[in-house]
Scaffold this motif. Structure first.
Motif, PDB file in Angstrom:
ATOM      1  N   ILE A  52      53.811  32.288 -10.483  1.00 30.01           N
ATOM      2  CA  ILE A  52      53.219  32.702  -9.306  1.00 30.01           C
ATOM      3  C   ILE A  52      53.885  33.993  -8.645  1.00 30.01           C
ATOM      4  O   ILE A  52      53.510  34.749  -7.926  1.00 30.01           O
ATOM      5  N   HIS A  53      55.111  34.411  -9.023  1.00 29.27           N
ATOM      6  CA  HIS A  53      55.857  35.526  -8.713  1.00 29.27           C
ATOM      7  C   HIS A  53      55.437  36.668  -9.286  1.00 29.27           C
ATOM      8  O   HIS A  53      55.244  38.008  -8.883  1.00 29.27           O
TER       9      HIS A  53
ATOM     10  N   ALA B 253      52.515  37.156 -10.246  1.00 28.75           N
ATOM     11  CA  ALA B 253      51.235  37.412  -9.467  1.00 28.75           C
ATOM     12  C   ALA B 253      51.232  38.048  -8.230  1.00 28.75           C
ATOM     13  O   ALA B 253      50.542  38.753  -7.688  1.00 28.75           O
ATOM     14  N   ARG B 254      52.333  37.732  -7.635  1.00 26.45           N
ATOM     15  CA  ARG B 254      52.741  38.019  -6.176  1.00 26.45           C
ATOM     16  C   ARG B 254      52.999  39.403  -6.470  1.00 26.45           C
ATOM     17  O   ARG B 254      52.598  40.426  -5.537  1.00 26.45           O
ATOM     18  N   ARG B 255      54.001  39.870  -7.332  1.00 22.06           N
ATOM     19  CA  ARG B 255      54.133  41.194  -7.538  1.00 22.06           C
ATOM     20  C   ARG B 255      53.174  42.105  -8.076  1.00 22.06           C
ATOM     21  O   ARG B 255      53.246  43.277  -8.095  1.00 22.06           O
ATOM     22  N   ASN B 256      52.103  41.505  -8.696  1.00 30.08           N
ATOM     23  CA  ASN B 256      51.044  42.102  -9.306  1.00 30.08           C
ATOM     24  C   ASN B 256      51.587  43.118 -10.493  1.00 30.08           C
ATOM     25  O   ASN B 256      51.199  44.310 -10.448  1.00 30.08           O
TER      26      ASN B 256
ATOM     27  N   ALA C  61      48.039  33.100  -5.367  1.00 31.85           N
ATOM     28  CA  ALA C  61      49.344  33.911  -5.555  1.00 31.85           C
ATOM     29  C   ALA C  61      49.437  35.556  -5.778  1.00 31.85           C
ATOM     30  O   ALA C  61      50.265  36.201  -5.718  1.00 31.85           O
ATOM     31  N   GLY C  62      47.897  36.064  -5.920  1.00 36.16           N
ATOM     32  CA  GLY C  62      47.750  37.177  -5.877  1.00 36.16           C
ATOM     33  C   GLY C  62      46.953  37.991  -7.101  1.00 36.16           C
ATOM     34  O   GLY C  62      47.368  39.026  -7.102  1.00 36.16           O
TER      35      GLY C  62
END
Lengths: 112, 307
Positions: B131-132, B134-137, B188-189
């Motif tokens: 998830i992190h 994905a959040r940072r992309n 999550a992005g």
């Protein structure tokens, strides 16, 4: 459905004919290629391979293989692949074949 | 940065000659596989080989050579992919495929880094990393093979096991609902979210080649049959019968509302490309916002000193 003449753009298209290559000893007999071949070109062999599975073999009407490549894509074992043998021009006989297939008179297509 | 390209050559001349004598050549995918590693250890009827073939085909369709790609995998049946592919592959510790791949993607921004791992690895122990990232992309391509259990260790319950499904550790049925992976990845992005089953290899190839062309965090879920660990206790039958189940029960719905895509036991599976958007990735933000400001600040100081 009835096809009563050649399509007008028949010259622009060809029917690819493929050769199915089966790497006999890699097969684990899952049967994906036999089940999902769109032209029903394959059947289970009666013979065993080195691992004791029944690999697929090409049925007699092997010219039905149109080299779509689904068997090589769906095989989990890298045990089957197709090669383009020739690209045939479309004739009226082929149209007849398609007619029979869609009307499901051919026994091989009745199960679907 | 320039990437040095290596020409792809058939690896094993002797084996190829022998194979030609036996009326067939070597498999065209063999040049992407490490010599002597096939046949692999996956069970008959397992869908992992289909996903691996689709990945190779997607790479070929995108026109990428083996030197432009790297594959990172974790632990599990899917983790063995790293041992079979003949390219830069890394077999990391359990759940830590994404942190390793993040470092790789940041150090070599031109490389197409793919994380090829299972649901147990990516979402049980590695869920937080997923998830992190994905959040940072981060510029990563995540290909998650979902077989609804921990297959290699003996079919234990996993975070993706549907409600009421039986596994070796839940013999009376699972009391917990499973993760809805595309929904989670989107929330999550992730910028590209797709789900296909092994019955849809062509669509899977298309999705993989599409995701290899995107810059950012992409997520593809590939549902694969696991006849030994998940099919047998749930009476889903062999791998072939699970494939028939996918044929009958999967519905292609591109751009579907991700709240509806949860998988339940013996119910329909919604597949398709759900999300395809763009947003600046981590490297772009970092270089544009942080490094550029630091440089500007440094230049100002130098000017001050000179004066």
């Amino acid at each position: 459905m009835k096809f009563w003449r050649l399509p007008l753009d028949a010259e622009a298209h060809t029917i690819p004919h493929g050769k199915v290559n089966i790497i006999w000893n890699r097969c684990k007999g899952c049967g994906f290629c036999i089940e999902f071949c769109p032209n029903s070109c394959l059947k289970e062999s009666k013979h065993f391979n080195a691992k004791g599975y029944h690999p697929p073999e090409v049925v007699l009407q092997a010219e039905d293989c149109v080299e779509c490549g689904l068997c090589s894509l769906i095989c989990p074992e890298f045990a089957i692949f197709t090669e383009l043998k020739e690209a045939k021009e479309i004739t009226e006989e082929d149209i007849q074949k398609v007619t029979i297939r869609y009307s499901r008179k051919d026994k091989r297509y009745q199960k679907r | 940065m320039k990437v040095k390209l290596r020409e792809i050559v058939p690896f094993d001349k002797e084996a190829e000659e022998k194979a030609i004598q036996k009326d067939h050549g070597l498999h065209p995918d063999d040049k992407y596989l490490k010599p002597g590693r096939i046949p692999h250890i996956w069970c008959p009827g397992c869908g992992l080989g289909v996903v691996l073939t689709s990945f190779i085909e997607g790479m070929r369709r995108k026109g990428l050579s083996v030197d432009q790609c790297a594959v990172v995998s974790g632990i599990g049946c899917t983790g063995r992919v790293a041992g079979y592919l003949d390219m830069d592959t890394y077999h990391t510790t359990h759940g830590r495929a994404i942190p390793f791949a993040t470092g790789l993607a940041l150090a070599k921004p031109d490389l197409h880094v793919t994380v090829f791992s299972g649901d147990g690895d990516l979402f049980a122990i590695g869920g937080n990393h997923m998830i992190h990232a994905a959040r940072r992309n981060v510029n990563l391509k995540v290909l998650c093979v979902n077989n609804f259990n921990f297959g290699m260790t003996g079919g234990q319950v996993a975070p993706t096991t549907p409600l009421e499904a039986r596994t070796s550790t839940t013999p009376l049925g699972n009391a917990e609902p499973g993760f809805n992976l595309p929904y989670l990845a989107h929330a999550a992005g992730a910028i590209y979210v797709a789900r296909w089953t092994t019955f849809h290899p062509r669509q899977l190839v298309h999705s993989i080649s599409e995701s290899l062309g995107k810059k950012g965090f992409t997520f593809i879920e590939a549902i694969a049959p696991c006849p030994t660990g998940y099919g047998r206790p749930n009476k889903l039958g062999s791998g072939l019968e699970e494939m028939r189940y996918y044929r009958e029960m999967s519905q292609i719905r591109n751009g579907a509302d991700l709240r509806d895509t949860e998988i339940r036991l013996r119910e329909k599976i919604i597949v398709g490309t759900f999300i395809n958007t763009d947003r600046p990735d981590f490297m772009e933000n970092y270089m544009g916002k942080v490094v550029a400001r630091a440089r500007a600040k440094g230049k100002g100081k130098e000017k001050g000193k000179a004066a």
